[in-house]
Design a protein around this motif. Structure first.
Motif, PDB file in Angstrom:
ATOM      1  N   PRO A 312       0.817  -1.227   0.000  1.00 11.73           N
ATOM      2  CA  PRO A 312       0.000   0.000   0.000  1.00 11.73           C
ATOM      3  C   PRO A 312       0.845   1.270   0.000  1.00 11.73           C
ATOM      4  CG  PRO A 312      -0.874  -1.579   1.580  1.00 11.73           C
ATOM      5  CD  PRO A 312       0.450  -2.114   1.134  1.00 11.73           C
ATOM      6  N   ASN A 313       1.956   1.271   0.728  1.00 10.86           N
ATOM      7  CA  ASN A 313       2.800   2.468   0.782  1.00 10.86           C
ATOM      8  C   ASN A 313       3.506   2.731  -0.540  1.00 10.86           C
ATOM      9  OD1 ASN A 313       2.674   3.472   3.637  1.00 10.86           O
ATOM     10  ND2 ASN A 313       3.261   1.369   4.050  1.00 10.86           N
ATOM     11  N   ILE A 314       3.950   1.670  -1.205  1.00 11.03           N
ATOM     12  CA  ILE A 314       4.645   1.844  -2.483  1.00 11.03           C
ATOM     13  C   ILE A 314       3.669   2.324  -3.548  1.00 11.03           C
ATOM     14  CG2 ILE A 314       6.082   0.742  -4.230  1.00 11.03           C
ATOM     15  CD1 ILE A 314       6.780  -1.381  -2.072  1.00 11.03           C
ATOM     16  N   LEU A 315       2.511   1.673  -3.654  1.00 14.13           N
ATOM     17  CA  LEU A 315       1.537   2.043  -4.677  1.00 14.13           C
ATOM     18  C   LEU A 315       0.944   3.428  -4.429  1.00 14.13           C
ATOM     19  CD1 LEU A 315      -0.461  -1.297  -5.185  1.00 14.13           C
ATOM     20  CD2 LEU A 315       1.390  -0.370  -6.586  1.00 14.13           C
ATOM     21  N   GLY A 316       0.742   3.761  -3.163  1.00 13.22           N
ATOM     22  CA  GLY A 316       0.116   5.036  -2.836  1.00 13.22           C
ATOM     23  C   GLY A 316       0.954   6.247  -3.198  1.00 13.22           C
ATOM     24  N   SER A 317       2.274   6.079  -3.250  1.00 13.01           N
ATOM     25  CA  SER A 317       3.159   7.227  -3.512  1.00 13.01           C
ATOM     26  C   SER A 317       3.869   7.163  -4.853  1.00 13.01           C
ATOM     27  CB  SER A 317       4.215   7.316  -2.401  1.00 13.01           C
ATOM     28  OG  SER A 317       5.033   6.148  -2.395  1.00 13.01           O
ATOM     29  N   ALA A 318       3.723   6.080  -5.598  1.00 14.09           N
ATOM     30  CA  ALA A 318       4.549   5.861  -6.789  1.00 14.09           C
ATOM     31  C   ALA A 318       4.322   6.892  -7.885  1.00 14.09           C
ATOM     32  CB  ALA A 318       4.313   4.458  -7.329  1.00 14.09           C
ATOM     33  N   LEU A 319       3.062   7.339  -8.076  1.00 15.22           N
ATOM     34  CA  LEU A 319       2.735   8.166  -9.247  1.00 15.22           C
ATOM     35  C   LEU A 319       2.336   9.585  -8.874  1.00 15.22           C
ATOM     36  CD1 LEU A 319       0.700   5.529 -11.297  1.00 15.22           C
ATOM     37  CD2 LEU A 319       3.121   6.099 -11.492  1.00 15.22           C
ATOM     38  N   VAL A 320       2.876  10.090  -7.767  1.00 15.01           N
ATOM     39  CA  VAL A 320       2.491  11.443  -7.326  1.00 15.01           C
ATOM     40  C   VAL A 320       2.893  12.518  -8.325  1.00 15.01           C
ATOM     41  CG1 VAL A 320       2.518  10.892  -4.858  1.00 15.01           C
ATOM     42  CG2 VAL A 320       4.635  11.607  -5.977  1.00 15.01           C
ATOM     43  N   ASN A 321       3.887  12.255  -9.154  1.00 14.09           N
ATOM     44  CA  ASN A 321       4.348  13.250 -10.123  1.00 14.09           C
ATOM     45  C   ASN A 321       3.729  13.055 -11.506  1.00 14.09           C
ATOM     46  OD1 ASN A 321       6.106  14.466  -8.218  1.00 14.09           O
ATOM     47  ND2 ASN A 321       7.639  12.893  -8.601  1.00 14.09           N
ATOM     48  N   TYR A 322       2.705  12.220 -11.605  1.00 13.96           N
ATOM     49  CA  TYR A 322       2.104  11.910 -12.904  1.00 13.96           C
ATOM     50  C   TYR A 322       0.590  12.110 -12.874  1.00 13.96           C
ATOM     51  CZ  TYR A 322       6.671   9.897 -13.792  1.00 13.96           C
ATOM     52  OH  TYR A 322       8.033   9.731 -13.947  1.00 13.96           O
ATOM     53  N   GLY A 323       0.145  13.113 -12.126  1.00 14.34           N
ATOM     54  CA  GLY A 323      -1.287  13.347 -11.955  1.00 14.34           C
ATOM     55  C   GLY A 323      -2.014  13.719 -13.236  1.00 14.34           C
ATOM     56  N   ASP A 324      -1.289  14.235 -14.236  1.00 17.53           N
ATOM     57  CA  ASP A 324      -1.926  14.636 -15.488  1.00 17.53           C
ATOM     58  C   ASP A 324      -2.074  13.478 -16.467  1.00 17.53           C
ATOM     59  OD1 ASP A 324       0.840  14.436 -15.811  1.00 17.53           O
ATOM     60  OD2 ASP A 324       0.868  15.855 -17.489  1.00 17.53           O
ATOM     61  N   ARG A 325      -1.591  12.300 -16.085  1.00 14.57           N
ATOM     62  CA  ARG A 325      -1.607  11.148 -16.991  1.00 14.57           C
ATOM     63  C   ARG A 325      -1.689   9.838 -16.207  1.00 14.57           C
ATOM     64  NH1 ARG A 325       3.569  12.467 -20.272  1.00 14.57           N
ATOM     65  NH2 ARG A 325       2.774  14.559 -19.949  1.00 14.57           N
ATOM     66  N   LEU A 326      -2.607   9.785 -15.250  1.00 16.82           N
ATOM     67  CA  LEU A 326      -2.647   8.649 -14.331  1.00 16.82           C
ATOM     68  C   LEU A 326      -2.911   7.318 -15.028  1.00 16.82           C
ATOM     69  CD1 LEU A 326      -4.479  10.019 -11.156  1.00 16.82           C
ATOM     70  CD2 LEU A 326      -2.113   9.236 -11.352  1.00 16.82           C
ATOM     71  N   GLY A 327      -3.819   7.302 -16.011  1.00 14.43           N
ATOM     72  CA  GLY A 327      -4.123   6.048 -16.689  1.00 14.43           C
ATOM     73  C   GLY A 327      -2.910   5.485 -17.411  1.00 14.43           C
ATOM     74  N   THR A 328      -2.253   6.345 -18.207  1.00 13.29           N
ATOM     75  CA  THR A 328      -1.090   5.902 -18.972  1.00 13.29           C
ATOM     76  C   THR A 328       0.085   5.578 -18.062  1.00 13.29           C
ATOM     77  OG1 THR A 328      -1.771   7.168 -20.919  1.00 13.29           O
ATOM     78  CG2 THR A 328       0.561   6.584 -20.757  1.00 13.29           C
ATOM     79  N   ALA A 329       0.352   6.456 -17.089  1.00 15.02           N
ATOM     80  CA  ALA A 329       1.475   6.211 -16.174  1.00 15.02           C
ATOM     81  C   ALA A 329       1.230   4.960 -15.339  1.00 15.02           C
ATOM     82  CB  ALA A 329       1.681   7.422 -15.270  1.00 15.02           C
ATOM     83  N   GLY A 330      -0.017   4.770 -14.876  1.00 14.24           N
ATOM     84  CA  GLY A 330      -0.339   3.566 -14.115  1.00 14.24           C
ATOM     85  C   GLY A 330      -0.163   2.314 -14.946  1.00 14.24           C
TER      86      GLY A 330
END
Length: 378
Positions: A312-330
């Motif tokens: 949960p900690n890794i997934l919760g913080s992994a994409l904080v810098n990719y908020g404009d492209r969450l689907g693609t970055a995820g």
């Protein structure tokens, strides 16, 4: 749809890929007998699942940015249903692997699209708490998968497992058709895939998160991959391997509960990931020392506790810098770590060395977690 109902559905959707993975574990020995293949080849079933899952994550992640979260989920679950029907009719092992790959490709929608839904609705510390709270519920997935899988195999063979998954996928499709909302923001753009990939490949934080997710998953699923054959060598029935999932679920649930409590008391995510890595390493040592006894399950408790605390900690913080492209970055994030998990499990299947695998995963996770914590504190 209110947030509480969305979380209930999200839990079910996130549990489905985990149940699909673990339900097959007790069936591996039966698959080996049914298709006259050895342990190494039978174990490829889980490896193929993760590799196909990785590419599914990319496709569904991109689609959920392009056509929306809801239609993407419905298409993916429908594909899984069709692949399960195919798996019931195959007559050779290669065809079964192909059906498993297609099913895994469809099951990936439950992971990447659900995580994107949650990231649409929740942000920051609230998102970390949501992932942590869901981790407690998800701790039941391995227990359900192993216990149900052992019972189904005992009564119906591996086809009972496939039939059960077909039913679950159909019910989830109907549930989503009736209630799943569309959460894609109106201003979402669809970024260039390779531009996002290149940005992520240059991001050291992404690489650390990717490797950590992969290591904790390889540690967990190496038990599900090798466990049936370990129990077979010890002269214990595969059904008891299924029952061990209930014990391990307690450890995973304890890890997720402990993580939620410690987050509430102000512990940082990187510090908790490091603590989880220590637990995984100690658990691996215990499994290696007790490899000739079913008591190794007690040492595995430390490994699953680590998983419940770290992920949960890794997934919760992994994409904080990719908020404009969450689907693609995820999607790309999932591609990277699922490829590593699938490749790692291929090596695990060839090596057939559970204790050594767990110790290596724990040691590498501890090294990476230490680097990650120091970087965060700077």
């Amino acid at each position: 749809m209110n947030s509480r109902n969305l979380l209930v559905l999200a839990i079910a959707l996130l549990m489905f890929p985990q149940i699909a993975q673990t339900l097959y574990s007790p069936a591996l020995a039966d698959i080996g007998q049914a298709f006259a293949v050895g342990p190494q080849r039978a174990a490829q079933t889980l490896s193929v699942f993760f590799l196909a899952f990785a590419f599914g994550v990319v496709v569904w992640g991109r689609l959920c940015d392009r056509i929306g979260r809801r239609p993407t989920m419905l298409i993916g679950l429908a594909l899984y249903t069709g692949a399960s029907i195919l798996a019931l009719s195959v007559g050779d092992f290669t065809a079964l692997l192909a059906a498993q790959a297609l099913a895994a490709f469809g099951a990936a929608v439950g992971s990447v699209v659900t995580q994107t839904l949650l990231r649409d609705r929740f942000k920051g510390a609230e998102l970390a708490q949501v992932f942590s709270g869901m981790g407690i519920a998800l701790a039941a997935s391995p227990a359900i998968g192993l216990f149900a899988g052992a019972s189904l195999v005992h009564a119906f063979g591996y086809r009972g497992v496939v039939g059960c998954l077909l039913l679950l996928a159909s019910l989830l499709w109907l549930w989503c058709l009736q209630t799943l909302p569309e959460t894609r923001p109106g201003n979402v753009t669809v970024p260039a895939l390779f531009e996002t990939l290149w940005r992520m490949l240059q991001d050291l934080d992404i690489w650390r998160s990717t490797l950590l997710v992969a290591l904790f998953n390889i540690a967990l699923f190496s038990y599900y991959s090798l466990g049936p054959f370990v129990f077979q060598r010890l002269g214990v029935s595969a059904q008891w391997f299924g029952y061990s999932g209930v014990i391990l679920a307690l450890g995973s649930g304890l890890g997720a509960w402990l993580n939620k409590r410690l987050l509430g008391r102000g512990y940082s995510g990187p510090r908790l990931v490091r603590l989880a890595a220590v637990s995984a390493l100690l658990g691996g040592m215990g499994v290696w020392l007790m490899q000739h006894s079913v008591l190794l399950v007690l040492a595995m408790l430390l490994v699953v506790l680590a998983f419940g605390m770290a992920i949960p900690n890794i997934l919760g913080s992994a994409l904080v810098n990719y908020g404009d492209r969450l689907g693609t970055a995820g999607a790309l994030f999932g591609l990277l770590y699922y490829l590593l998990i699938g490749g790692g499990l291929l090596l695990v299947g060839w090596g057939q060395a559970l204790g050594e695998t767990l110790m290596l995963c724990g040691a590498l996770a501890l090294l990476l977690a230490g680097i990650r914590q120091r970087h965060t504190e700077q």
